[in-house]
Scaffold this motif. Sequence first.
Motif, short mmCIF file in Angstrom:
data_model
loop_
_atom_site.label_atom_id
_atom_site.label_comp_id
_atom_site.label_asym_id
_atom_site.label_seq_id
_atom_site.Cartn_x
_atom_site.Cartn_y
_atom_site.Cartn_z
N GLU A 1 42.72 -2.47 24.04
CA GLU A 1 42.54 -3.32 25.21
C GLU A 1 41.42 -4.33 25.01
OE1 GLU A 1 41.87 -0.96 28.66
OE2 GLU A 1 43.91 -0.15 28.71
N LYS A 2 40.47 -4.01 24.14
CA LYS A 2 39.28 -4.84 23.98
C LYS A 2 39.18 -5.52 22.60
CE LYS A 2 37.41 -3.43 27.94
NZ LYS A 2 37.05 -4.35 29.05
N ILE A 3 39.73 -4.87 21.58
CA ILE A 3 39.60 -5.36 20.21
C ILE A 3 41.00 -5.52 19.63
CG2 ILE A 3 38.52 -4.99 17.96
CD1 ILE A 3 36.65 -2.95 19.37
N LYS A 4 41.33 -6.70 19.19
CA LYS A 4 42.72 -7.01 18.86
C LYS A 4 43.09 -6.81 17.39
CE LYS A 4 43.55 -7.91 23.09
NZ LYS A 4 44.27 -6.87 23.88
N ILE A 5 42.10 -6.57 16.53
CA ILE A 5 42.40 -6.40 15.11
C ILE A 5 41.90 -5.05 14.62
CG2 ILE A 5 42.07 -7.32 12.78
CD1 ILE A 5 41.71 -10.07 13.98
#
Length: 270
Positions: free
Chosen positions: A189-193
């Motif tokens: 939800e917060k970090i896309k990688i």
Amino acid sequence: MYKQNLHTHTTICDGKDSPEDIVKCAIELGFNSIGFSTHTPLPFDTGYPLPEIDFCDYKKRISRLKKEYEGIIDIYTGIEFDLYSKADLDGYDYIIGTTHYLKKDDQYIGIDRSLETVENIIKTHYNNDGLALARHYYQTLATLPQYGNFDIVGHFDLITKNIELKKLFDTDSKSYKNYALEALYALAEKIKIFEVNTGAIARGYRTTPYPMPFILKELKKLGANITLSSDCHDKNYLDCYFNDAISYVKSCGFNKIYVLKGQEFVPEKI
């Protein structure tokens, strides 16, 4: 050929080679970019002292290399932030967020350790219950976004470092998968990688990268992105297992890997 590595350690922290030697090696391998990710200090005794790092000097040193090799290879200044660190996160091209320690019984316990050490941790602090250690690890990892804004989640299932040497807990069990996936959902939800990390292969602990296939497949379902790194501490393993890792992530449904270009991460087809 995959031509970037962003998780790289040098003699500035606990790596074997200087940044200058890493850049030269990257060029020899045909890389078009290289990123440095020195460790952040922790406010407690880690059991293995790192050199006293002057982060201003670190940034200046990498900046000089950027200018020296401009037009030959792109160089990025990153950092590997360890949960519980109090390091300033300003002024970096990218930040990798990781968890190497757990707080248990009023102690900070390092879990990126040898099989024998982790066995002793399970016995001493978790009543011989390896799944209890795994649960605590993922619960802690899930809190990572509270410590800053991160570009990449590093070696998500580091707790499985020794699992091919000895089955400290059942990674096929419903409980284990639930612990891992609950953390995955919280972080995605917060970090896309998320990083696909071949470092444990280079150091002889594993034969496959982090994370395990069920985690990668769930990341694909969530629409999260992946990048590939060798968690390099030795230039001889700068591109360790990259070709096989590409096949590995393809088997889990990915056809793109994200690379840093300039100030943003962009997808590259594999």
